[in-house]
Write an enzyme that holds these catalytic residues in place. Structure first.
Site, PDB file in Angstrom:
ATOM      1  N   HIS A   1      -0.773  -5.679   5.967  1.00 55.41           N
ATOM      2  CA  HIS A   1      -0.184  -6.555   6.984  1.00 55.41           C
ATOM      3  C   HIS A   1      -1.064  -6.720   8.225  1.00 55.41           C
ATOM      4  O   HIS A   1      -0.893  -7.671   8.969  1.00 55.41           O
ATOM      5  CB  HIS A   1       1.243  -6.119   7.342  1.00 55.41           C
ATOM      6  CG  HIS A   1       1.331  -4.964   8.278  1.00 55.41           C
ATOM      7  ND1 HIS A   1       1.233  -3.671   7.866  1.00 55.41           N
ATOM      8  CD2 HIS A   1       1.508  -4.901   9.622  1.00 55.41           C
ATOM      9  CE1 HIS A   1       1.347  -2.860   8.914  1.00 55.41           C
ATOM     10  NE2 HIS A   1       1.517  -3.589   9.994  1.00 55.41           N
TER      11      HIS A   1
ATOM     12  N   LYS B   1       0.838  -1.195   0.000  1.00 52.00           N
ATOM     13  CA  LYS B   1       0.000   0.000   0.000  1.00 52.00           C
ATOM     14  C   LYS B   1       0.878   1.252   0.000  1.00 52.00           C
ATOM     15  O   LYS B   1       2.062   1.144   0.312  1.00 52.00           O
ATOM     16  CB  LYS B   1      -0.913  -0.022   1.232  1.00 52.00           C
ATOM     17  CG  LYS B   1      -0.134  -0.185   2.542  1.00 52.00           C
ATOM     18  CD  LYS B   1      -0.382   0.902   3.518  1.00 52.00           C
ATOM     19  CE  LYS B   1       0.848   1.231   4.269  1.00 52.00           C
ATOM     20  NZ  LYS B   1       0.735   2.159   5.316  1.00 52.00           N
TER      21      LYS B   1
ATOM     22  N   LYS C   1      -1.953 -10.352  10.913  1.00 48.77           N
ATOM     23  CA  LYS C   1      -1.795 -10.462  12.368  1.00 48.77           C
ATOM     24  C   LYS C   1      -2.677 -11.609  12.859  1.00 48.77           C
ATOM     25  O   LYS C   1      -3.828 -11.740  12.439  1.00 48.77           O
ATOM     26  CB  LYS C   1      -2.199  -9.147  13.043  1.00 48.77           C
ATOM     27  CG  LYS C   1      -1.227  -7.985  12.766  1.00 48.77           C
ATOM     28  CD  LYS C   1      -1.676  -6.726  13.481  1.00 48.77           C
ATOM     29  CE  LYS C   1      -0.872  -5.499  13.083  1.00 48.77           C
ATOM     30  NZ  LYS C   1       0.420  -5.378  13.725  1.00 48.77           N
TER      31      LYS C   1
ATOM     32  N   LYS D   1      -0.703   9.468  15.331  1.00 50.69           N
ATOM     33  CA  LYS D   1       0.706   9.386  15.740  1.00 50.69           C
ATOM     34  C   LYS D   1       0.932  10.287  16.953  1.00 50.69           C
ATOM     35  O   LYS D   1       0.192  11.232  17.163  1.00 50.69           O
ATOM     36  CB  LYS D   1       1.611   9.867  14.602  1.00 50.69           C
ATOM     37  CG  LYS D   1       1.442   9.097  13.301  1.00 50.69           C
ATOM     38  CD  LYS D   1       2.155   7.776  13.341  1.00 50.69           C
ATOM     39  CE  LYS D   1       2.184   7.114  11.979  1.00 50.69           C
ATOM     40  NZ  LYS D   1       1.840   5.690  11.997  1.00 50.69           N
TER      41      LYS D   1
ATOM     42  N   HIS E   1      -5.492  -0.476   6.630  1.00 48.72           N
ATOM     43  CA  HIS E   1      -5.614  -1.425   7.731  1.00 48.72           C
ATOM     44  C   HIS E   1      -6.976  -1.437   8.444  1.00 48.72           C
ATOM     45  O   HIS E   1      -7.560  -2.479   8.665  1.00 48.72           O
ATOM     46  CB  HIS E   1      -4.532  -1.146   8.755  1.00 48.72           C
ATOM     47  CG  HIS E   1      -3.161  -1.044   8.162  1.00 48.72           C
ATOM     48  ND1 HIS E   1      -2.736  -1.879   7.157  1.00 48.72           N
ATOM     49  CD2 HIS E   1      -2.119  -0.224   8.433  1.00 48.72           C
ATOM     50  CE1 HIS E   1      -1.481  -1.567   6.840  1.00 48.72           C
ATOM     51  NE2 HIS E   1      -1.089  -0.564   7.599  1.00 48.72           N
TER      52      HIS E   1
ATOM     53  N   ASP F   1      -2.840   6.326   5.156  1.00 48.91           N
ATOM     54  CA  ASP F   1      -1.809   5.413   5.662  1.00 48.91           C
ATOM     55  C   ASP F   1      -2.417   4.276   6.485  1.00 48.91           C
ATOM     56  O   ASP F   1      -1.932   3.151   6.451  1.00 48.91           O
ATOM     57  CB  ASP F   1      -0.829   6.228   6.530  1.00 48.91           C
ATOM     58  CG  ASP F   1       0.354   5.410   7.026  1.00 48.91           C
ATOM     59  OD1 ASP F   1       0.866   4.583   6.237  1.00 48.91           O
ATOM     60  OD2 ASP F   1       0.781   5.585   8.182  1.00 48.91           O
TER      61      ASP F   1
ATOM     62  N   GLU G   1      -0.919   5.436  18.205  1.00 51.12           N
ATOM     63  CA  GLU G   1       0.507   5.079  18.220  1.00 51.12           C
ATOM     64  C   GLU G   1       1.286   6.197  18.917  1.00 51.12           C
ATOM     65  O   GLU G   1       1.014   7.370  18.678  1.00 51.12           O
ATOM     66  CB  GLU G   1       1.038   4.925  16.797  1.00 51.12           C
ATOM     67  CG  GLU G   1       0.381   3.793  16.027  1.00 51.12           C
ATOM     68  CD  GLU G   1       0.936   3.663  14.613  1.00 51.12           C
ATOM     69  OE1 GLU G   1       1.657   2.698  14.355  1.00 51.12           O
ATOM     70  OE2 GLU G   1       0.665   4.546  13.784  1.00 51.12           O
TER      71      GLU G   1
HETATM   72  C1  BG6 Z   1       2.132   0.899   8.502  1.00 46.20           C
HETATM   73  C2  BG6 Z   1       1.986   2.395   8.519  1.00 46.20           C
HETATM   74  O1  BG6 Z   1       1.464   0.358   7.410  1.00 46.20           O
HETATM   75  O2  BG6 Z   1       1.605   0.368   9.703  1.00 46.20           O
HETATM   76  C3  BG6 Z   1       2.686   2.989   9.731  1.00 46.20           C
HETATM   77  O3  BG6 Z   1       2.550   2.942   7.325  1.00 46.20           O
HETATM   78  C4  BG6 Z   1       2.177   2.320  10.997  1.00 46.20           C
HETATM   79  O4  BG6 Z   1       2.477   4.389   9.786  1.00 46.20           O
HETATM   80  C5  BG6 Z   1       2.259   0.810  10.877  1.00 46.20           C
HETATM   81  O5  BG6 Z   1       2.956   2.775  12.083  1.00 46.20           O
HETATM   82  C6  BG6 Z   1       1.621   0.111  12.066  1.00 46.20           C
HETATM   83  O6  BG6 Z   1       1.838  -1.269  11.950  1.00 46.20           O
HETATM   84  P1  BG6 Z   1       2.021  -2.181  13.221  1.00 46.20           P
HETATM   85  O7  BG6 Z   1       2.097  -3.573  12.714  1.00 46.20           O
HETATM   86  O8  BG6 Z   1       3.243  -1.715  13.931  1.00 46.20           O
HETATM   87  O9  BG6 Z   1       0.774  -1.922  14.045  1.00 46.20           O
END
Ligand code: BG6
Length: 470
Positions: free
Chosen positions: A174, A144, A178, A322, A236, A231, A212
């Site tokens: 991704h 992505k 999980k 963030k 996600h 993003d 985050e």
């Molecule tokens: C990524 C984003 O796809 O996923 C990031 O670009 C984000 O900004 C991250 O921090 C979070 O992934 P995970 O697996 O750490 O929750």
């Protein structure tokens, strides 16, 4: 289960994602005995490196980012299978490198291209693969964001489809790799207990929260053109929302699951700006690569609706940002409160909000059910109790594959179950259009906070689930 022999071509082989996740993940799969019996990894990037240079970069990345112990013997065997070709040589050099790697395996070796490249470069790489004739019988994994709006997503998909058929394409998200995301499917469809109460009759609202603590770090120029919505949400959060909301698939196989997920996307109401809060953390504009007057959001909270028989009238509240107070990745279902207030005022009922079933997308894959119970002692005082399952407390704790590992393995096996499709993605851009056309104003929030105040108005009279009280 071992995939057949493979040549894996890793585009962007020295980039951030390759170093953090892909190279450590490939070694981890190797150590876990899940790589093909034989394979070559051909790294390519714009860096002018020789094979030893690439091996050194790979080793440094693995030392820095591997989650598990690196066995020297495994590393050496892995490193012997690493090849490198500089992108500056164009399609013919790439073709020669892949051909040489294939020559070391048997003729039936499969070809997997992993495009770990910035969105702008993806189209050019796909075209290069076509020109080099490396599309035939190959699979391609794409990262992505898949476009930045409907028009660009259509354009990218059209460019991809000129070179690859849809069944050759693996669009990675991704979050779907999980364990906890897949556990949603297990919990819903392998048990008789939950599915009967998985609907508007019993569920009041659903919360998906991914705050985050990290900043955008050195990703300024990528993030400036992307923002929190593109993003995290389009990719996600909406993907896991589809796992929560989909109808039971006719079978646990890719086509049936994708069909049900895409029906969820088709049932989504377009997002109206009034249902969205956008925030930016104070100091974001001073980050490297960020414009001094940037309007990019680093926080987004929104209300989504899935207008179908099961979910009509049930709001889905999503938020992510963030530099927030805490990190977390949860999906929480809030159940309706009982129809009658039988417990006396002051007994504690209702004071901790409704009962919740919560999935934690962290490594421990926690699932917890919070409910009211009686506090021991005289009278009738209630408090929240919880029942919990966590992988940490099982014997599997250490064997769990990280999301990228699982998905790379699936791509080598040709299993599309946990990947997204062109039409699903295009539909998500379609529902996003009103928001992207007139985004609500940005609100600045302090670093280390829970984000802008208006997110609470958006969700009222409900409350966000994080930080956990009970
Ligand atoms: C990524 C984003 O796809 O996923 C990031 O670009 C984000 O900004 C991250 O921090 C979070 O992934 P995970 O697996 O750490 O929750």
């Amino acid at each position: 289960m071992n995939p057949k022999p493979h040549v894996i071509v890793l585009f962007g082989a020295t980039g951030d994602l390759a170093r953090r996740k892909l190279l450590p993940g490939l070694l981890r799969l190797f150590q876990a005995g899940l790589m093909p019996v034989d394979f070559r990894i051909v790294g390519t990037s714009l860096d002018d490196l020789d094979e030893d240079g690439f091996r050194r970069i790979a080793r440094a990345a693995i030392d820095e980012f591997s989650r598990t112990h690196v066995y020297e013997q495994s590393w050496e065997a892995f490193a012997r299978r690493l090849r490198y070709v500089s992108g500056s040589g164009g399609p013919s050099a790439l073709h020669a490198a892949v051909h040489a790697a294939r020559g070391e395996l048997d003729d039936s070796a499969a070809l997997l291209h992993y495009l770990s490249v910035p969105p702008k470069a993806a189209k050019a790489v796909v075209q290069e693969l076509g020109e080099a004739g490396l599309n035939r019988d190959a699979r391609v994994v794409m990262e992505k964001p898949f476009g930045t709006d409907l028009a660009s997503a259509r354009e990218l998909n059209a460019a991809v489809h000129e070179v690859f058929r849809e069944h050759q394409v693996f669009r990675i998200d991704h979050f779907l790799g999980k364990e906890a995301a897949q556990n949603i499917l297990a919990l819903r469809f392998a048990n008789g207990l939950f599915e009967p109460i998985w609907n508007r009759q019993h569920i009041d609202h659903v919360l998906i929260e991914v705050p985050e603590t990290l900043s955008i770090g050195m990703r300024g120029s990528f993030y400036e053109a992307t923002g929190a919505y593109r993003d995290m949400v389009v990719t996600h959060l909406f993907q896991v929302m589809a796992f929560m909301a989909m109808e039971p698939p006719t079978a646990l196989e890719p086509r049936a699951i994708t069909e049900e997920k895409n029906k969820v996307f088709r049932s989504m109401k377009p997002l109206v700006p009034a249902d969205v809060v956008r925030g930016q953390y104070a100091g974001y504009r001073d980050e490297p690569g960020v414009a001094a007057d940037s309007e990019t959001e680093t926080f987004v909270a929104l209300r989504a609706e899935i207008d179908n028989w099961r979910w009509a009238g049930v709001p889905f509240y999503l938020r992510t940002g963030k530099r927030m107070a805490e990190s977390g990745r949860i999906i929480s279902i809030a159940y309706h409160e009982p129809p009658q207030g039988m417990f006396p005022r002051g007994s504690g009922v209702g004071s901790y909000g409704p009962d919740h079933l919560t999935f934690d997308l962290d490594e421990a894959s926690r699932v917890s059910l919070s409910f009211y119970g009686k506090r021991p002692g005289p009278g009738m005082r209630l408090e929240k109790a919880s029942m919990q399952f966590s992988l940490d407390e099982t014997t599997y704790g250490h064997d769990v594959l990280e999301a990228y590992e699982r998905l790379i393995h699936d791509a080598m096996m040709g299993d599309h179950t946990l990947f997204t499709t062109a039409d699903g993605i295009e539909r998500l851009w379609e529902v996003s259009a009103p928001l992207l056309e007139s985004p609500p104003p940005l609100e600045i929030y302090p670093q280390g906070s829970w984000g802008p105040e208006s997110q609470h108005k958006l969700i009222a009279p409900h409350r966000w689930r994080l930080p956990f009280e009970r």
